[in-house]
Design a protein around this motif. Structure first.
Motif, mmCIF file in Angstrom:
data_model
loop_
_atom_site.group_PDB
_atom_site.id
_atom_site.type_symbol
_atom_site.label_atom_id
_atom_site.label_comp_id
_atom_site.label_asym_id
_atom_site.label_seq_id
_atom_site.Cartn_x
_atom_site.Cartn_y
_atom_site.Cartn_z
ATOM 1 N N LEU A 1 0.828 -1.206 0.000
ATOM 2 C CA LEU A 1 0.000 0.000 0.000
ATOM 3 C C LEU A 1 0.862 1.256 0.000
ATOM 4 C CD1 LEU A 1 -2.727 -1.159 2.544
ATOM 5 C CD2 LEU A 1 -3.163 -0.456 0.184
ATOM 6 N N SER A 2 1.897 1.264 0.806
ATOM 7 C CA SER A 2 2.767 2.439 0.887
ATOM 8 C C SER A 2 3.526 2.656 -0.414
ATOM 9 C CB SER A 2 3.746 2.260 2.048
ATOM 10 O OG SER A 2 4.650 3.349 2.106
ATOM 11 N N PHE A 3 4.019 1.587 -1.017
ATOM 12 C CA PHE A 3 4.809 1.712 -2.243
ATOM 13 C C PHE A 3 3.957 2.222 -3.395
ATOM 14 C CE2 PHE A 3 6.287 0.010 -6.301
ATOM 15 C CZ PHE A 3 7.610 0.455 -6.322
ATOM 16 N N PHE A 4 2.806 1.626 -3.624
ATOM 17 C CA PHE A 4 1.997 1.994 -4.793
ATOM 18 C C PHE A 4 1.245 3.305 -4.590
ATOM 19 C CE2 PHE A 4 2.479 -2.625 -5.586
ATOM 20 C CZ PHE A 4 3.073 -2.526 -6.846
ATOM 21 N N HIS A 5 1.136 3.764 -3.342
ATOM 22 C CA HIS A 5 0.513 5.057 -3.095
ATOM 23 C C HIS A 5 1.181 6.158 -3.924
ATOM 24 C CE1 HIS A 5 -0.981 8.618 -1.087
ATOM 25 N NE2 HIS A 5 0.245 8.953 -0.717
ATOM 26 N N ARG A 6 2.487 6.064 -4.109
ATOM 27 C CA ARG A 6 3.223 7.088 -4.867
ATOM 28 C C ARG A 6 2.856 7.087 -6.346
ATOM 29 N NH1 ARG A 6 9.076 5.173 -3.377
ATOM 30 N NH2 ARG A 6 7.930 3.271 -2.914
ATOM 31 N N TYR A 7 2.304 5.980 -6.824
ATOM 32 C CA TYR A 7 2.140 5.839 -8.270
ATOM 33 C C TYR A 7 0.700 5.683 -8.730
ATOM 34 C CZ TYR A 7 7.140 4.972 -7.846
ATOM 35 O OH TYR A 7 8.480 5.093 -7.555
ATOM 36 N N LEU A 8 -0.240 5.605 -7.813
ATOM 37 C CA LEU A 8 -1.640 5.449 -8.216
ATOM 38 C C LEU A 8 -2.227 6.807 -8.576
ATOM 39 C CD1 LEU A 8 -2.871 2.879 -5.557
ATOM 40 C CD2 LEU A 8 -2.894 2.522 -8.023
ATOM 41 N N ALA A 9 -2.865 6.873 -9.733
ATOM 42 C CA ALA A 9 -3.527 8.104 -10.168
ATOM 43 C C ALA A 9 -4.950 8.140 -9.623
ATOM 44 C CB ALA A 9 -3.544 8.185 -11.691
ATOM 45 N N GLN A 10 -5.518 9.300 -9.652
ATOM 46 C CA GLN A 10 -6.906 9.467 -9.205
ATOM 47 C C GLN A 10 -7.822 8.555 -10.026
ATOM 48 O OE1 GLN A 10 -8.442 13.444 -9.626
ATOM 49 N NE2 GLN A 10 -9.950 13.146 -8.016
ATOM 50 N N GLY A 11 -8.654 7.780 -9.321
ATOM 51 C CA GLY A 11 -9.574 6.855 -9.982
ATOM 52 C C GLY A 11 -9.038 5.444 -10.106
ATOM 53 N N GLU A 12 -7.729 5.237 -9.951
ATOM 54 C CA GLU A 12 -7.160 3.892 -10.048
ATOM 55 C C GLU A 12 -7.358 3.130 -8.732
ATOM 56 O OE1 GLU A 12 -3.769 4.597 -13.480
ATOM 57 O OE2 GLU A 12 -3.142 4.732 -11.377
ATOM 58 N N ILE A 13 -7.259 1.813 -8.815
ATOM 59 C CA ILE A 13 -7.643 0.948 -7.694
ATOM 60 C C ILE A 13 -6.495 0.033 -7.296
ATOM 61 C CG2 ILE A 13 -9.110 -1.043 -7.097
ATOM 62 C CD1 ILE A 13 -11.406 0.320 -8.523
ATOM 63 N N ILE A 14 -6.317 -0.143 -5.986
ATOM 64 C CA ILE A 14 -5.468 -1.199 -5.445
ATOM 65 C C ILE A 14 -6.372 -2.122 -4.631
ATOM 66 C CG2 ILE A 14 -4.798 0.269 -3.470
ATOM 67 C CD1 ILE A 14 -2.140 -1.335 -3.416
ATOM 68 N N VAL A 15 -6.244 -3.421 -4.887
ATOM 69 C CA VAL A 15 -7.057 -4.418 -4.197
ATOM 70 C C VAL A 15 -6.164 -5.140 -3.197
ATOM 71 C CG1 VAL A 15 -8.557 -6.432 -4.437
ATOM 72 C CG2 VAL A 15 -8.447 -4.735 -6.279
ATOM 73 N N VAL A 16 -6.591 -5.162 -1.949
ATOM 74 C CA VAL A 16 -5.889 -5.936 -0.921
ATOM 75 C C VAL A 16 -6.742 -7.162 -0.635
ATOM 76 C CG1 VAL A 16 -4.934 -5.943 1.410
ATOM 77 C CG2 VAL A 16 -4.904 -3.839 0.040
ATOM 78 N N GLU A 17 -6.221 -8.318 -1.008
ATOM 79 C CA GLU A 17 -7.010 -9.547 -0.908
ATOM 80 C C GLU A 17 -6.923 -10.168 0.484
ATOM 81 O OE1 GLU A 17 -7.223 -12.460 -3.788
ATOM 82 O OE2 GLU A 17 -7.429 -11.092 -5.473
ATOM 83 N N ASP A 18 -7.900 -11.019 0.741
ATOM 84 C CA ASP A 18 -7.921 -11.939 1.877
ATOM 85 C C ASP A 18 -7.999 -11.299 3.245
ATOM 86 O OD1 ASP A 18 -7.974 -14.562 0.632
ATOM 87 O OD2 ASP A 18 -6.036 -14.006 -0.176
ATOM 88 N N GLY A 19 -8.633 -10.115 3.335
ATOM 89 C CA GLY A 19 -9.024 -9.623 4.651
ATOM 90 C C GLY A 19 -10.014 -10.557 5.319
ATOM 91 N N ILE A 20 -10.598 -11.460 4.545
ATOM 92 C CA ILE A 20 -11.572 -12.436 5.079
ATOM 93 C C ILE A 20 -10.955 -13.294 6.177
ATOM 94 C CG2 ILE A 20 -11.018 -14.319 3.484
ATOM 95 C CD1 ILE A 20 -14.576 -13.183 4.334
ATOM 96 N N ILE A 21 -9.633 -13.290 6.280
ATOM 97 C CA ILE A 21 -8.955 -14.049 7.338
ATOM 98 C C ILE A 21 -9.492 -13.645 8.705
ATOM 99 C CG2 ILE A 21 -6.704 -14.392 8.469
ATOM 100 C CD1 ILE A 21 -5.428 -14.161 5.700
ATOM 101 N N SER A 22 -9.862 -12.360 8.848
ATOM 102 C CA SER A 22 -10.437 -11.915 10.136
ATOM 103 C C SER A 22 -11.683 -12.715 10.483
ATOM 104 C CB SER A 22 -10.783 -10.429 10.061
ATOM 105 O OG SER A 22 -9.631 -9.636 9.939
ATOM 106 N N ASP A 23 -12.525 -12.993 9.488
ATOM 107 C CA ASP A 23 -13.746 -13.772 9.736
ATOM 108 C C ASP A 23 -13.433 -15.250 9.911
ATOM 109 O OD1 ASP A 23 -16.312 -11.961 9.280
ATOM 110 O OD2 ASP A 23 -14.798 -11.320 7.847
#
Length: 990
Positions: free
Chosen positions: A655-677
C-alpha cells in the motif's frame, strides 16, 4: 442560405457512364445531373441534394465532368462551351460567381484548395472540405474554416496544412440505392470490388492469400479491380473482371454471399472507409479487417463480421458460407443499422448542425435551425396506441405516406426514390400490425425493424417497434425505442405510459452507499457457508493451473476489469500463476491492450501467456523490482492486486509503495481480509485489515473503499473485505509527469534478472558483452542479450553447412558485430561474417581489425552490397543470420528486406532493431526525441513484407531484465511500454 458542393468523380467512371448512355451528353444540364445522381457514384459524399430539406438553396457541381460542364456553359450562352480544352478551375469559378453561395463545400480540397478560394470576388460565410486520404505537401488550407473527416490522421494533417478547424464527420448512405439493388440474387461466394494501388500493400497481401485459398476449391473469389498493380497473384490478374461503378458496383456487392474489405494502409489502424457503408447499406454481408474503432460504426458479429489474421479470414469465409441463415441475418442487421444511423438525410442534418455552429462562432447569423421536411408522413394515421397487453387493439388502416415536394430550385430531387421507399415502409407497417394482432410478435418485430431500416421519420413507428419488442421479452430495447419515439413526438401519451411502466420494471434495486469511515470489516456471509467455500476454493483451478479464488471474486474481477480497462495489472503474489493467466485471458477477451506483471518470492516457471510477465522478487522490497522509471512509464490505467502472504508487513509495504504511483480513480485491491472472519478475530485485525486501517488513516480523504465491488452481492461478500481501495484524490507526484512527458533513466543499481533464463547463459553473456569491455553500443542491455540469445539458442543446431554465414547491415560502432562474433565463438562452429557499413565510427574500425579473420567489411550502401553478395553466395549456402540496422526510413527498410530476404537461407533468421509501436500521445515525444523528430519506418515495412507477404514466424525473445524500461542509450528518454526494440523472424523452410 445558399450551399454549393464541388465534387470530382473518377474520370474512368465518367467515361464509362457516358459511353453506356449514348445521347445523354446532349440532354439538358439538369437531366444529366439527375442521371449521375441516381447512378449512385460517390453517393456517400453527395450531400447537396439532401440539404434542401433543412432550408438551404443547395446545388452541386461535378467539376471534372466535361460533358456536364459544357452543357452548363452552353445553357449560360458562354463561348467556353465549344473550347477544345476546358480549364476546370475557370468553369467552376464561373459557377461559383453565378450562384455566389454562402457556404462553399468541396469533396476535393486538394484540387480546390485555398488558392482557388482566393480567386473568388467575394468571401463566402464559410469554406470547408472533406478529406480522408493523404495530403500533398504543397496543399494550402489556410482559407478553410474547417476540414471534416472520419479519420483522425486526416484531421491531424489538416491542421498542418493551415485549416482553421477540424471536425469528425461521417459519410452516409442513400436509401434509394438500397431499393435499387434489393432484387439482386447471390452469384459469387466472395466478392471484392475496389482499388488496389500503392497505398494498399496490406490489401494486396490479403487478396493474394485469399486467392490462394480459393484455388484449393473451397470457395470462389471474384475480383472487380479497375487497374491491377504489380504484385497481385496471377489467378487474380487472370480472372479480374475489371471496374464496376455506380449502381453496378452496389449490385455487385449485393450479388456476393460475402463482400470482403480491407482498409487502405494510410488509415492508421482506424476503420471508416466507404466500403463499410456501401456494403452494409446494399444489404450485403460484410467481412472486414478488424480495427480498434470498428464498433463506433457497426457491432462486429451482429451487423458485420471482422477478421484479425489471414487464418481467421479464411476460417470465417468458410464458416459463413456454410451458415447462410446466420450470414443473411448479420447482413440484414447491418443494412438496418446503416439505413437507420447513416442515411444521407440524417448525416445532412449533422452537416447542417456543423455549418450553423461554425457560422455562429464567426459571428454570422445562420437563422433558426429548421426541422427537416419529413421524408414520409405518418404511415399510420391514427394508431389506437395502448399499453402492451395480450389482445390489445392495434390500428389496421395506415395512411398513405407523403413525400416532400421539390422546392423548385435548380438542384435535382429524390422524389421518385423517396416515393418508392415510402410505399415499402407503409407496406411493412401494415403487415407488422396484422402480425401483432394475430399474436405473431416475432414476425411483427422483423417487419418493424425493416421499416426502421429505411431511415425515414414516421410517427408511431418506434412505438410499434417497442410493442413488438415488449411482447418478445426484449424490454430494455423496447424502452430504447420508446425513448426515440418520444424524442420526436413528446406528446404521445401511450408511448409515455408504456415507457414509464418499463422504466419502473427495469429499475435496478438501489445499493446503499456506506461512507468509508462507517464501514464494518466483517462479511455478511454466514460462517458455515464461508467455511465451505474456503475449503472448496483450494481445489479450484483455471485452465488446469491451481487458482485459489472464491465464486464471488471470480465474478467481481471481470466487472472490475471491464469497468477500469487497465492497461497494466501488477499482481503481488503469483502462487502457481493461475490468477495471472486468468487476468491475461481477460485482457485478451475484452480487447484491452494491456499487460500483467505478477511477482512472487519464487517466480512462476511452468505457466506462460503473451500478456503476462512473471517476476521473482520480494513483496516487502518492491523498489528492488519496480523502479520509478518503470512505474512512471507504465501504460495506464493501473490496477494493483496485493495477494501475497496476507501479512501486515507485506500488505502495508505494498500500500505504501503503490501510493506514490496510483492516479486518481485507479484501484489497489488488498485480498484476503476475510482471514479476520475465518479466524473469528473480534477486532478484525488480520494482516490485510490492519494494513488497510492504518493506510486509510495516514491518507485520510485520499482513498475510498469502493462498495460497488465489496458489496456487489451483499455487504462484503468477497474475500477482499473492505479491500477495493480507489484513489479519490489527485496524485501530485504523477502530475509532475503527465502522460507523454519525457522520463529519463536515473536508476544506478542493476535491475533484477529474469528467473526464467538459464543462469549459465546469463553469465556467458556478461563475459562476452562488448559494453563491459568499453565498446560503445546503441542498444540496451535487454536488446544486446536478445541478439546474443538468438545466436546462442535460436541458431543452435540450424547450421547445416559450414562456415555459418551472417550479415550485419549497419554496424556503426561495431558493438553488435562484436557481440554476434563472440556468441558464434561460443557455439564452436566455423563462421564467416559480412559487415555492410559505408562509414562507421573509429571504434568500428578498431573492432574490424580484431575480427578481420572472420568478418569481411563492405564499405558501401546496403543496396549496392546486395548485388555483390548475390554473386558471392551460392544458393545452397546462404547466410543463416541477417541483422538489419541501417537506414531506418520506411523506404530504406523495405528495400533492405526486398534485397536481402532472397539471400537468407530457408529457416534462417532476420533481425531488426528500432522496431517501435505506432505513435500515440504516450510515445510520440520520446520516439521523436530518439529519432530527431521522425517516426522510423521499421514496423510498417516489417509488417507488410516479413509478416503479410513472406509469412515469416516471429521468434519469442526473452528479456534479461523484465522491468528495465530503457532503450538504447541511457541519456535518451524512456519510450513508454517498450522494453526492447529488437524483432526477429524465421524464414519459412519451404
Amino acid at each position: 442560405m445558399k450551399f454549393l458542393q464541388i465534387l470530382t468523380f473518377y474520370p474512368s467512371y465518367l467515361n464509362t457512364f457516358y459511353a453506356d448512355r449514348p445521347g445523354l451528353a446532349d440532354q439538358p444540364y439538369q437531366v444529366q445531373l439527375e442521371a449521375l445522381f441516381h447512378d449512385g457514384f460517390g453517393a456517400s459524399h453527395v450531400f447537396a441534394p439532401y440539404l434542401g430539406a433543412f432550408g438551404y438553396d443547395s446545388r452541386m457541381v461535378i467539376a471534372n465532368c466535361s460533358q456536364l460542364q459544357r452543357r452548363w456553359l452552353a445553357e449560360q450562352g458562354s463561348p467556353l462551351a465549344v473550347k477544345p480544352d476546358l480549364a476546370i478551375h475557370e468553369v467552376v469559378l464561373k459557377q461559383v460567381e453565378s450562384f455566389r453561395p454562402d457556404i462553399f463545400y468541396t469533396s476535393d480540397p486538394i484540387l480546390f484548395d485555398s488558392r482557388f478560394v482566393r480567386s473568388f470576388s467575394y468571401r463566402p460565410a464559410m469554406v470547408f472540405g472533406w478529406r480522408a486520404a493523404s495530403v500533398p505537401a504543397e496543399t494550402d488550407w489556410s482559407d478553410f474554416d474547417l476540414i471534416v473527416s472520419n479519420f483522425q490522421f486526416s484531421l491531424d494533417l489538416a491542421k498542418k496544412h493551415g485549416a482553421r478547424g477540424t471536425q469528425f464527420f461521417m459519410p452516409g448512405f442513400p436509401p434509394h440505392v438500397a431499393q435499387a439493388v434489393a432484387g439482386e440474387e447471390k452469384q459469387y461466394d466472395v466478392v471484392f470490388s475496389g482499388q488496389v494501388s500503392g497505398d494498399h500493400h496490406m490489401r494486396r497481401a490479403v487478396l493474394n492469400e485469399l486467392s490462394a485459398a480459393a484455388e484449393k476449391g473451397d470457395f470462389s473469389l471474384q475480383c472487380f479491380i479497375p487497374e491491377p498493380v504489380p504484385g497481385l497473384a496471377p489467378a487474380i490478374l487472370q480472372q479480374n473482371r475489371g471496374a464496376v461503378w455506380g449502381l453496378e458496383m452496389f449490385r455487385t456487392l449485393r450479388r456476393g454471399r460475402i463482400a470482403f474489405n480491407v482498409q487502405c494502409d494510410i488509415g492508421n489502424e482506424q476503420a471508416g472507409n466507404m466500403r463499410l457503408f456501401e456494403t452494409t447499406g446494399s444489404g450485403a454481408f460484410l467481412l472486414t479487417d478488424f480495427q480498434t474503432n470498428i464498433d463506433r460504426y457497426f457491432e462486429p458479429g451482429r451487423e458485420l463480421e471482422t477478421y484479425r489474421t489471414l487464418g481467421e479470414l479464411q476460417e470465417k469465409v468458410r464458416y459463413y458460407l456454410d451458415h447462410p441463415q446466420e450470414r443473411e441475418e448479420v447482413a440484414r442487421r447491418g443494412q438496418q443499422r446503416c439505413l437507420r444511423d447513416y442515411s444521407m438525410g440524417k448525416m445532412a442534418g449533422e452537416m447542417d448542425r456543423i455549418v450553423r455552429r461554425v457560422l455562429a462562432e464567426k459571428g454570422h447569423s445562420p437563422g433558426p435551425a429548421r426541422e427537416p421536411e419529413q421524408d414520409t408522413a405518418a404511415a399510420s394515421q391514427q394508431m389506437q396506441r395502448q399499453e402492451m397487453a395480450p389482445g390489445a387493439a392495434l390500428p389496421t388502416e395506415p395512411a398513405h405516406a407523403k413525400v416532400a415536394e421539390d422546392k423548385g430550385n435548380d438542384t435535382m430531387t429524390q422524389g421518385a426514390a423517396q416515393q418508392g421507399v415510402a410505399q415499402q415502409v407503409e407496406s411493412c407497417i401494415k403487415e407488422a400490425v396484422d402480425h401483432l394482432h394475430a399474436g405473431r410478435a416475432v414476425k411483427a418485430m422483423r417487419l418493424a425493424e425493416e421499416a426502421l431500416g429505411f431511415g425515414l421519420t414516421v410517427t408511431g413507428l418506434n412505438y410499434l417497434y417497442a410493442l413488438t419488442l415488449d411482447q418478445v421479452g426484449r424490454h430494455a430495447e423496447a424502452l430504447e425505442a420508446l425513448t426515440k419515439e418520444l424524442a420526436v413526438n413528446p406528446g404521445y401519451q401511450e408511448a409515455a405510459a408504456l415507457a414509464q411502466k418499463l422504466t419502473q420494471a427495469l429499475a435496478k434495486p438501489p445499493r446503499p452507499e456506506i461512507p468509508t469511515a462507517q464501514r464494518d470489516y466483517r462479511t455478511s456471509l454466514p460462517r458455515e457457508t464461508l467455511l465451505q467455500i474456503q475449503n472448496s476454493s483450494h481445489n479450484y483451478s483455471y485452465r488446469g493451473v491451481p487458482m485459489i479464488k472464491n465464486p464471488f471474486d471470480f465474478a467481481i474481477y471481470p466487472i472490475l476489469i471491464w469497468d477500469q480497462k487497465p492497461r497494466t495489472i501488477i499482481e503481488i503474489g503469483s502462487k502457481d500463476g493461475g490468477s495471472a493467466l486468468w487476468f491475461g485471458d481477460m485482457l485478451d477477451n475484452y480487447g484491452i491492450d494491456g499487460h500483467v506483471y505478477s511477482l512472487d518470492i519464487v517466480g512462476v516457471k511452468k505457466v506462460s501467456h503473451p500478456r503476462v510477465t512473471f517476476l521473482e522478487g520480494d513483496g516487502r522490497e518492491l523498489s528492488d523490482t519496480f523502479s520509478p522509471e518503470f512505474m512512471l512509464t507504465l501504460p495506464r490505467p493501473l490496477l494493483v492486486i496485493e495477494d501475497a502472504d496476507h501479512s501486515y508487513e507485506t500488505s502495508g509495504h505494498a500500500l505504501s509503495f503503490f501510493h506514490r504511483y496510483l492516479a486518481q480513480g485507479e484501484i489497489i485491491v488488498v485480498e484476503d481480509g476475510i482471514i479476520s472472519d475465518l479466524s473469528e478475530e473480534p477486532g478484525y485485525v488480520s494482516g490485510p485489515h490492519r494494513a488497510i486501517r492504518e493506510f486509510l488513516g495516514e491518507h485520510a480523504g485520499q482513498y475510498e473503499i469502493d462498495g460497488r465491488y465489496c458489496d456487489f452481492f451483499g455487504y462484503n461478500l468477497t474475500w477482499c473485505t473492505n479491500g477495493f481501495l480507489r484513489r479519490s484524490a489527485p496524485n501530485a507526484e504523477l502530475a509532475a509527469h503527465p502522460e507523454g512527458s519525457l522520463v529519463f533513466p536515473t536508476r544506478s543499481t542493476p535491475y533484477p534478472e529474469s528467473h526464467l533464463v538459464d543462469k549459465a547463459l546469463i553469465r556467458e553473456f556478461k563475459e562476452d558483452d562488448p559494453v563491459r569491455k568499453g565498446v560503445e553500443s546503441q542498444m540496451s542491455p535487454n536488446e544486446r542479450f536478445q541478439i546474443y540469445h538468438l545466436v546462442r539458442v535460436a541458431l543452435q543446431g540450424e547450421h547445416k553447412r559450414q562456415p555459418l554465414r551472417f550479415v550485419e547491415i549497419g554496424s556503426y560502432s561495431g558493438a553488435s558485430l562484436l557481440l554476434i562474433h563472440q556468441a558464434l565463438c561460443r557455439l564452436g562452429v566455423s563462421f564467416q561474417g559480412v559487415s555492410v557499413e559505408p562509414g562507421g565510427t573509429p571504434q568500428f574500425h578498431e573492432v574490424l581489425r580484431v575480427l578481420n579473420r572472420d568478418v569481411v567489411h563492405l564499405p558501401m550502401f546496403s543496396h549496392e552490397a546486395a548485388t555483390q553478395l548475390g554473386r558471392m553466395f551460392q544458393p545452397e549456402h546462404l547466410p543463416e543470420f541477417i541483422f538489419v540496422d541501417g537506414d531506418h526510413s520506411y523506404a530504406g527498410v523495405r528495400q533492405d528486406i526486398l534485397d536481402y530476404f532472397p539471400l537468407l537461407a530457408p529457416g534462417g533468421i532476420m533481425v531488426f532493431h528500432d522496431y517501435l509501436p505506432p505513435l500515440d500521445d504516450r510515445t510520440r515525444a520520446a520516439i521523436h526525441h530518439h529519432h530527431a523528430g521522425n517516426e522510423p519506418g521499421i514496423r510498417q515495412a516489417v509488417e507488410e513484407l516479413m509478416v503479410e507477404t513472406y509469412r515469416c514466424q516471429p521468434i519469442e525473445l526473452p528479456l534479461l531484465y523484465p522491468t528495465d524500461p530503457t532503450q538504447t542509450q541511457p541519456q535518451l528518454p524512456i519510450i513508454p511500454g517498450v522494453f526492447s526494440t529488437v524483432r526477429a523472424y524465421r524464414k519459412p523452410r519451404q
